[in-house]
Write an enzyme that holds these catalytic residues in place. Structure first.
Site, short mmCIF file in Angstrom:
data_model
loop_
_atom_site.label_atom_id
_atom_site.label_comp_id
_atom_site.label_asym_id
_atom_site.label_seq_id
_atom_site.Cartn_x
_atom_site.Cartn_y
_atom_site.Cartn_z
N TYR A 51 -23.90 -2.07 3.44
CA TYR A 51 -22.47 -2.03 3.78
C TYR A 51 -22.20 -2.85 5.04
O TYR A 51 -22.80 -2.61 6.10
CB TYR A 51 -22.02 -0.58 4.02
N GLY A 198 -17.36 9.46 -6.06
CA GLY A 198 -16.33 9.09 -7.03
C GLY A 198 -15.56 10.25 -7.61
O GLY A 198 -15.02 10.17 -8.71
N GLY A 203 -9.02 7.24 -7.08
CA GLY A 203 -7.69 7.77 -6.80
C GLY A 203 -6.87 8.07 -8.05
O GLY A 203 -5.76 8.59 -7.96
N LEU A 204 -7.43 7.78 -9.23
CA LEU A 204 -6.69 7.98 -10.48
C LEU A 204 -6.42 9.45 -10.76
O LEU A 204 -5.47 9.79 -11.47
CB LEU A 204 -7.47 7.37 -11.66
N LEU A 205 -7.25 10.33 -10.18
CA LEU A 205 -7.04 11.77 -10.36
C LEU A 205 -6.24 12.36 -9.21
O LEU A 205 -6.06 13.57 -9.13
CB LEU A 205 -8.39 12.48 -10.48
N LYS A 208 -2.72 7.98 -8.11
CA LYS A 208 -2.57 6.54 -8.31
C LYS A 208 -2.18 6.25 -9.75
O LYS A 208 -2.53 6.99 -10.67
CB LYS A 208 -3.87 5.81 -7.95
#
Length: 298
Positions: A51, A198, A203-205, A208
C-alpha cells in the site's frame, strides 16, 4: 467493543477492525483518526507493504509510536515493487520474505509484527519454502503469528494442511457468499480465524447506486441492498446490517473495514455496537439473492 480470539493464536482482536489501505498522505490527520479508533476500542490494524509503496506502513508506525503495546498490527508480504516503480511482481520466496520483513519492521517502527500475512498466493507457489520463511521469522521473534490473504479455496486448503497459519483474510459479504460453500466451515474446524474484508461490497450494501458486482446484475444487487435496508428499518443503518451479516459465522474473528474519514469510523463503531442479527433476519437477507460460488481455483 466485543473482542474475539483470532483462531488458535493468543491474539484477541476487536470485532470490528481498521483497514488502513485507504488512509491518505497526511500523517497528522491519519494519526488523529487512528488514535480515535484506538480510544474507541479498535485494537487491530491491517496494512501491507504494497500500500502506497510502503508509506501506509510508515503512517501506521508513526501514529502508534509509544502506543505499540496497545495495538495489534498486521501487515502483508509477497508483492515486490519493481526498481522503476512501474508496478510489482509476485514473489513468495523465502529469500524475499526474509528481506521484506526487515523493511516492514523499520517502516512500522517496531521490533515485531503481530500478524504477518502472505498477500495472495497460487497453487504453483513454492508453498513449503514460504512456510519455512514464516516459521523462521516466528522462531526469531520478528513475527508473533502468520496467516494468508486469499480467496482461492485450493490455496487455502494447502495452507490449512501444511502450515501453522492462524488466520485467513478474505472477501466476504452478502454479495460475496462464496466462502459459505466450504471455506468458512473448514477454517472453523481447524480453529483458523477469518479476517473478513469487503463487508459493504464497495458500498453497494450501504446506499451506493447499484451496479454489477461479481456475477450479480445491477438488479440483483439492488434487491440485496433493499433487503438490507428492510432489515435495518428506521432504527439502524444499512452499513450496520451488512457488517453484522459478515460477523454472523463463528469462524469470522473480525470485520476489517476500510476507513479513511471520521464518518467511516463512526459507521464502523456503530456497527460494532449493534446487536447481532436474528436467525429470521439472516434468512431474509440470504433469500434476497442466490448464493454465489467460487468458479476458479476450487
Amino acid at each position: 467493543m466485543k473482542y474475539n480470539q483470532l483462531g488458535k493464536s493468543d491474539l484477541t482482536v476487536s470485532e470490528v477492525s481498521f483497514g488502513c489501505m485507504s488512509l491518505g498522505n497526511d500523517h497528522t490527520e491519519n494519526a488523529t483518526l487512528l488514535h480515535r479508533a484506538l480510544d474507541a476500542g479498535i485494537n487491530f490494524y491491517d496494512t501491507a507493504d504494497l500500500y502506497a509503496k510502503g508509506e501506509n506502513e510508515v503512517t501506521v508506525g508513526k501514529a502508534f509510536r509509544g502506543l505499540r503495546e496497545k495495538v495489534i498490527i498486521a501487515t502483508k508480504v509477497g508483492n515486490q515493487w519493481r526498481p522503476d516503480g512501474s508496478g510489482w511482481d509476485w514473489n513468495p520466496t523465502k529469500a524475499y520474505i526474509l528481506q521484506a520483513v526487515e523493511a516492514s519492521l523499520q517502516r512500522l517502527r517496531t521490533d515485531h509484527i503481530d500478524l504477518y500475512q502472505l498477500h495472495g498466493g497460487t497453487i504453483e507457489d513454492p508453498i513449503d519454502e514460504t512456510i519455512e520463511a514464516f516459521e523462521q521469522l516466528k522462531q526469531q521473534g520478528k513475527i508473533r503469528h502468520y496467516g494468508i490473504s486469499s480467496i482461492r479455496p485450493n490455496v487455502i486448503r494447502e495452507y490449512v494442511s501444511r502450515s501453522g497459519i492462524v488466520s485467513v483474510m478474505m472477501q466476504y459479504s452478502l454479495l460475496d457468499r462464496r466462502p459459505e460453500e466450504t471455506v468458512l466451515d473448514l477454517l472453523q474446524q481447524h480453529s483458523i480465524g477469518i479476517l473478513a474484508r469487503g463487508s459493504l461490497a464497495q458500498g453497494l450494501l450501504a446506499g451506493k447506486p447499484a451496479k454489477s458486482y461479481l456475477n450479480y446484475s445491477p438488479e440483483v444487487v439492488r434487491q440485496a441492498a433493499e433487503a438490507v435496508q428492510k432489515v435495518a428499518g428506521t432504527t439502524r443503518k444499512a452499513a450496520e446490517i451488512a457488517v453484522r451479516y459478515t460477523l454472523e459465522h463463528r469462524a469470522v474473528s473480525t470485520a476489517v473495514l476500510g476507513i479513511r474519514t471520521s464518518a467511516q469510523l463512526d459507521d464502523a463503531l456503530q456497527a460494532s455496537q449493534a446487536a447481532p442479527l436474528t436467525d429470521q433476519e439472516v434468512k431474509a437477507l440470504q433469500a434476497s439473492l442466490p448464493a454465489n460460488r467460487y468458479e476458479q481455483h476450487r
